[in-house]
Design a protein around this motif. Structure first.
Motif, PDB file in Angstrom:
ATOM      1  N   LEU A 104      10.576  -5.297   7.367  1.00  0.00           N
ATOM      2  CA  LEU A 104      10.790  -5.179   5.621  1.00  0.00           C
ATOM      3  C   LEU A 104      11.953  -4.490   5.312  1.00  0.00           C
ATOM      4  O   LEU A 104      12.578  -4.483   4.460  1.00  0.00           O
ATOM      5  N   SER A 105      12.290  -3.200   6.210  1.00  0.00           N
ATOM      6  CA  SER A 105      13.427  -2.377   6.134  1.00  0.00           C
ATOM      7  C   SER A 105      14.812  -3.182   6.636  1.00  0.00           C
ATOM      8  O   SER A 105      15.745  -2.434   6.515  1.00  0.00           O
ATOM      9  N   HIS A 106      14.634  -4.313   7.342  1.00  0.00           N
ATOM     10  CA  HIS A 106      16.114  -4.627   7.752  1.00  0.00           C
ATOM     11  C   HIS A 106      16.699  -5.567   6.625  1.00  0.00           C
ATOM     12  O   HIS A 106      16.258  -6.344   5.900  1.00  0.00           O
ATOM     13  N   PRO A 107      17.955  -5.169   6.553  1.00  0.00           N
ATOM     14  CA  PRO A 107      18.699  -5.778   5.408  1.00  0.00           C
ATOM     15  C   PRO A 107      18.680  -7.374   5.243  1.00  0.00           C
ATOM     16  O   PRO A 107      19.140  -8.182   4.248  1.00  0.00           O
ATOM     17  N   GLU A 108      18.691  -7.817   6.400  1.00  0.00           N
ATOM     18  CA  GLU A 108      18.968  -9.503   6.726  1.00  0.00           C
ATOM     19  C   GLU A 108      17.558 -10.331   6.549  1.00  0.00           C
ATOM     20  O   GLU A 108      17.595 -11.603   6.465  1.00  0.00           O
ATOM     21  N   ILE A 109      16.261  -9.688   6.462  1.00  0.00           N
ATOM     22  CA  ILE A 109      14.979 -10.129   6.486  1.00  0.00           C
ATOM     23  C   ILE A 109      14.794 -10.534   4.899  1.00  0.00           C
ATOM     24  O   ILE A 109      14.545  -9.516   4.228  1.00  0.00           O
ATOM     25  N   ASP A 110      14.720 -11.679   4.471  1.00  0.00           N
ATOM     26  CA  ASP A 110      14.241 -12.037   3.037  1.00  0.00           C
ATOM     27  C   ASP A 110      12.960 -12.319   2.772  1.00  0.00           C
ATOM     28  O   ASP A 110      12.655 -11.766   1.698  1.00  0.00           O
ATOM     29  N   GLN A 111      12.210 -12.676   3.604  1.00  0.00           N
ATOM     30  CA  GLN A 111      10.619 -12.723   3.438  1.00  0.00           C
ATOM     31  C   GLN A 111      10.067 -12.356   4.685  1.00  0.00           C
ATOM     32  O   GLN A 111      10.395 -12.631   5.856  1.00  0.00           O
ATOM     33  N   VAL A 112       8.756 -11.961   4.693  1.00  0.00           N
ATOM     34  CA  VAL A 112       7.767 -11.344   5.565  1.00  0.00           C
ATOM     35  C   VAL A 112       6.554 -11.945   5.095  1.00  0.00           C
ATOM     36  O   VAL A 112       6.056 -11.660   4.270  1.00  0.00           O
ATOM     37  N   LEU A 113       5.962 -12.840   6.247  1.00  0.00           N
ATOM     38  CA  LEU A 113       4.608 -13.403   6.128  1.00  0.00           C
ATOM     39  C   LEU A 113       3.858 -12.894   7.254  1.00  0.00           C
ATOM     40  O   LEU A 113       4.330 -13.016   8.429  1.00  0.00           O
ATOM     41  N   VAL A 114       2.610 -12.545   7.087  1.00  0.00           N
ATOM     42  CA  VAL A 114       1.677 -12.011   8.048  1.00  0.00           C
ATOM     43  C   VAL A 114       0.354 -13.016   8.009  1.00  0.00           C
ATOM     44  O   VAL A 114      -0.299 -13.365   7.238  1.00  0.00           O
ATOM     45  N   VAL A 115       0.099 -13.243   9.446  1.00  0.00           N
ATOM     46  CA  VAL A 115      -0.927 -14.250   9.756  1.00  0.00           C
ATOM     47  C   VAL A 115      -2.019 -13.475  10.006  1.00  0.00           C
ATOM     48  O   VAL A 115      -1.959 -12.835  11.079  1.00  0.00           O
ATOM     49  N   ILE A 116      -3.175 -13.444   9.382  1.00  0.00           N
ATOM     50  CA  ILE A 116      -4.348 -12.580   9.796  1.00  0.00           C
ATOM     51  C   ILE A 116      -5.667 -13.394  10.257  1.00  0.00           C
ATOM     52  O   ILE A 116      -5.877 -14.600   9.837  1.00  0.00           O
ATOM     53  N   HIS A 117      -6.646 -12.720  10.901  1.00  0.00           N
ATOM     54  CA  HIS A 117      -7.973 -13.534  11.071  1.00  0.00           C
ATOM     55  C   HIS A 117      -8.777 -13.408   9.699  1.00  0.00           C
ATOM     56  O   HIS A 117      -8.705 -12.202   9.135  1.00  0.00           O
ATOM     57  N   PRO A 118      -9.533 -14.275   9.387  1.00  0.00           N
ATOM     58  CA  PRO A 118     -10.375 -14.136   8.162  1.00  0.00           C
ATOM     59  C   PRO A 118     -11.187 -12.978   7.958  1.00  0.00           C
ATOM     60  O   PRO A 118     -11.582 -12.443   6.862  1.00  0.00           O
ATOM     61  N   ASP A 119     -11.829 -12.386   9.108  1.00  0.00           N
ATOM     62  CA  ASP A 119     -12.492 -11.175   8.930  1.00  0.00           C
ATOM     63  C   ASP A 119     -11.864  -9.976   9.083  1.00  0.00           C
ATOM     64  O   ASP A 119     -12.252  -8.982   8.507  1.00  0.00           O
ATOM     65  N   ASP A 120     -10.531  -9.971   8.748  1.00  0.00           N
ATOM     66  CA  ASP A 120      -9.589  -8.898   8.821  1.00  0.00           C
ATOM     67  C   ASP A 120      -8.951  -8.188   7.628  1.00  0.00           C
ATOM     68  O   ASP A 120      -8.047  -7.500   7.389  1.00  0.00           O
ATOM     69  N   ARG A 121      -9.387  -9.011   6.660  1.00  0.00           N
ATOM     70  CA  ARG A 121      -8.785  -8.592   5.321  1.00  0.00           C
ATOM     71  C   ARG A 121      -8.620  -7.363   4.780  1.00  0.00           C
ATOM     72  O   ARG A 121      -7.779  -6.860   4.367  1.00  0.00           O
ATOM     73  N   ASP A 122      -9.817  -6.586   4.960  1.00  0.00           N
ATOM     74  CA  ASP A 122      -9.652  -5.276   4.696  1.00  0.00           C
ATOM     75  C   ASP A 122      -8.933  -4.318   5.466  1.00  0.00           C
ATOM     76  O   ASP A 122      -8.056  -3.663   4.939  1.00  0.00           O
ATOM     77  N   PHE A 123      -8.795  -4.719   6.677  1.00  0.00           N
ATOM     78  CA  PHE A 123      -8.114  -3.792   7.526  1.00  0.00           C
ATOM     79  C   PHE A 123      -6.511  -4.065   7.227  1.00  0.00           C
ATOM     80  O   PHE A 123      -5.744  -3.261   7.169  1.00  0.00           O
ATOM     81  N   TYR A 124      -6.347  -5.443   6.663  1.00  0.00           N
ATOM     82  CA  TYR A 124      -4.741  -5.940   6.275  1.00  0.00           C
ATOM     83  C   TYR A 124      -4.639  -5.199   5.097  1.00  0.00           C
ATOM     84  O   TYR A 124      -3.390  -4.613   5.022  1.00  0.00           O
ATOM     85  N   GLU A 125      -5.353  -5.130   4.087  1.00  0.00           N
ATOM     86  CA  GLU A 125      -4.988  -4.576   2.749  1.00  0.00           C
ATOM     87  C   GLU A 125      -4.694  -3.165   3.211  1.00  0.00           C
ATOM     88  O   GLU A 125      -3.847  -2.502   2.243  1.00  0.00           O
ATOM     89  N   ALA A 126      -5.402  -2.190   3.963  1.00  0.00           N
ATOM     90  CA  ALA A 126      -5.286  -1.065   4.352  1.00  0.00           C
ATOM     91  C   ALA A 126      -4.070  -0.802   4.813  1.00  0.00           C
ATOM     92  O   ALA A 126      -3.430   0.376   4.582  1.00  0.00           O
ATOM     93  N   SER A 127      -3.638  -1.705   5.659  1.00  0.00           N
ATOM     94  CA  SER A 127      -2.164  -1.625   6.609  1.00  0.00           C
ATOM     95  C   SER A 127      -1.069  -1.787   5.457  1.00  0.00           C
ATOM     96  O   SER A 127      -0.103  -1.204   5.820  1.00  0.00           O
ATOM     97  N   VAL A 128      -1.095  -2.682   4.229  1.00  0.00           N
ATOM     98  CA  VAL A 128       0.017  -2.877   3.565  1.00  0.00           C
ATOM     99  C   VAL A 128      -0.045  -2.107   2.374  1.00  0.00           C
ATOM    100  O   VAL A 128       0.875  -2.354   1.444  1.00  0.00           O
ATOM    101  N   ALA A 129      -1.096  -1.318   2.130  1.00  0.00           N
ATOM    102  CA  ALA A 129      -0.872  -0.534   0.991  1.00  0.00           C
ATOM    103  C   ALA A 129       0.073   0.333   0.669  1.00  0.00           C
ATOM    104  O   ALA A 129       0.531   0.422  -0.417  1.00  0.00           O
ATOM    105  N   ALA A 130       0.707   0.670   1.658  1.00  0.00           N
ATOM    106  CA  ALA A 130       1.945   1.525   1.608  1.00  0.00           C
ATOM    107  C   ALA A 130       3.076   0.918   1.067  1.00  0.00           C
ATOM    108  O   ALA A 130       4.027   1.446   0.652  1.00  0.00           O
ATOM    109  N   PHE A 131       3.266  -0.462   1.309  1.00  0.00           N
ATOM    110  CA  PHE A 131       4.291  -1.446   0.790  1.00  0.00           C
ATOM    111  C   PHE A 131       4.314  -1.911  -0.601  1.00  0.00           C
ATOM    112  O   PHE A 131       5.148  -1.825  -1.412  1.00  0.00           O
ATOM    113  N   ALA A 132       3.075  -2.536  -0.892  1.00  0.00           N
ATOM    114  CA  ALA A 132       2.911  -2.952  -2.383  1.00  0.00           C
ATOM    115  C   ALA A 132       2.889  -1.846  -3.442  1.00  0.00           C
ATOM    116  O   ALA A 132       2.258  -0.945  -3.150  1.00  0.00           O
TER     117      ALA A 132
END
Length: 397
Positions: free
Chosen positions: A41-69
């Motif tokens: 996300l900090s690299h100037p040439e990256i326009d989009q970042v998409l993460v593929v997660i396991h359906p059971d890990d939604r809460d873990f994912y949300e906690a991991s990206v809370a600092a960005f959104a």
């Protein structure tokens, strides 16, 4: 050219030990995934970042990206993965198809140390070659082995590379390759470069980074934390001992040191009764303070009846390496009147070294009689005692 990064975070990470999936574990105050996403996300040439997660890990994912959104509009809504890594990547590519970037970088969530220069080289490689993977030179000699662990060939390591991520592709080409593989019923490619090769795309290798490690085993997390803290790895030396004995019975051979030795007797044992490998296994487990051979391979379990003892020794050595440790030396003394060790000593040393992944000069093998005393002196059985020296990473409380 527009560039998207596809971060694969749908795996379970079972080799990292018990606990939550490794991509969400704490690494010096931040989840691993958070650290990985920061790199892209900090690299100037990256326009989009998409993460593929396991359906059971939604809460873990949300906690991991809370600092960005919501400060990172480049971070797209996550998508769910499939049954295999290949399926997960394809799901991510299909989600990116709506925006159809020119270039896609596919990266493992468990590689949090991808530096800006590596990401830049990946983008340039995709622009130049359409399909490219980062690779580092192989420093160890590599052996191709057969079904009996025999060496089949020794490739020239000058032509070998250890492949990493991010792997870089023209987006349309990789998506088409994934669709073709799925249509052909293929779902087990663990590497997008290999899938691209299968699809007929020329895949090139660009310079990787030795620091771009993948967190796979518990020891990798220990090393990663030390790196972030600016400290170096230190080891403590441990010594373990082992002993094994088996009575002679009917038969025409005994297994010793992984070698089948002709003899006028066999041994009475649940497995193949290799006293040398059993003693070595217990010596390593002793150095680890991790029980004994019966703990890991209970004789009450039918699956170990007649089992080849090389599996036991390989398991014990694997436990050392999973903890980031090093096996330094293995030493065994065989106690019996017969069979004689001498004619088979070097073959046994070589076999033990192969099983344990050591050099032959790290394996010592000796034999002695008991001067006709005791059960070995009366040729009623055979015994072995062993010592193993290992090093383990020092963990400060």
């Amino acid at each position: 050219m527009s560039v998207a990064a596809l971060i694969v975070a749908a795996g379970r990470g079972s080799r990292a030990g018990e606990g939550i999936p490794k991509q969400y574990r704490d690494l010096d105050g931040q989840p691993v995934l958070t650290r990985t996403l920061t790199r892209f996300l900090s690299h100037p040439e990256i326009d989009q970042v998409l993460v593929v997660i396991h359906p059971d890990d939604r809460d873990f994912y949300e906690a991991s990206v809370a600092a960005f959104a919501p400060l990172s509009p480049a971070l797209l809504p996550c998508v769910y993965g499939g049954d295999t890594r290949q399926d997960s990547v394809r799901n991510g590519l299909e989600a990116l198809a709506a925006s159809a970037p020119d270039i896609v970088l596919v990266h493992d969530a468990a590689r949090p140390f991808a530096c800006p220069e590596l990401i830049e080289r990946a983008i340039q490689a995709a622009e130049r070659w359409d399909a490219a993977v980062p690779g580092t030179a192989v420093t160890d000699t590599i052996k191709m082995i057969g079904s009996q662990s025999e060496v089949v060939s020794t490739p020239d390591r000058a032509n070998l590379r250890a492949v990493q991520t991010p792997q870089a592709f023209q987006f349309a080409l990789l998506l088409d390759a994934h669709r073709k593989a799925a249509a052909a019923g293929l779902h087990t490619f663990t590497d997008d470069g290999a899938l691209a090769e299968w699809a007929g795309l020329p895949v090139h290798v660009f310079e990787g980074e030795s620091s771009n490690i993948k967190l796979t085993h518990p020891a990798d997390f220990l090393e990663a934390r030390r790196r972030l803290e600016g400290t170096t790895m230190t080891y403590i030396t441990r010594l373990g001992t082992g002993f094994d004995v088996h009575a002679f019975g009917d038969g025409d051979h005994v297994w010793l040191g992984g070698v089948k030795v002709s003899h006028d007797r066999g041994v009475i044992a649940h497995s193949d009764g290799d006293v040398i490998l059993h003693a070595l296994t217990d010596a390593i487990l002793g150095a680890l303070a991790d029980g004994d051979i019966g703990t890991h391979f209970p004789p009450s379990e039918p699956q170990w009846r007649g089992a080849s003892s090389d599996r036991f020794l390989a398991h014990a050595v694997g436990l050392v390496r999973e903890r980031g440790g090093i096996v330094d030396h293995l030493d065994t003394t065989l106690l019996c009147e017969k069979p004689r060790l001498g004619p088979h000593r070097e073959a046994m040393r070589q076999r033990i070294a192969e099983i344990a992944g050591l050099r032959v000069d790290q394996v010592s093998l000796k034999a002695t009689t008991t001067e006709k005393l005791g059960f070995t002196g009366r040729s009623e059985g055979i015994a072995a005692q062993a010592a193993a020296t290992i090093r383990l990473p020092e963990v400060n409380p």
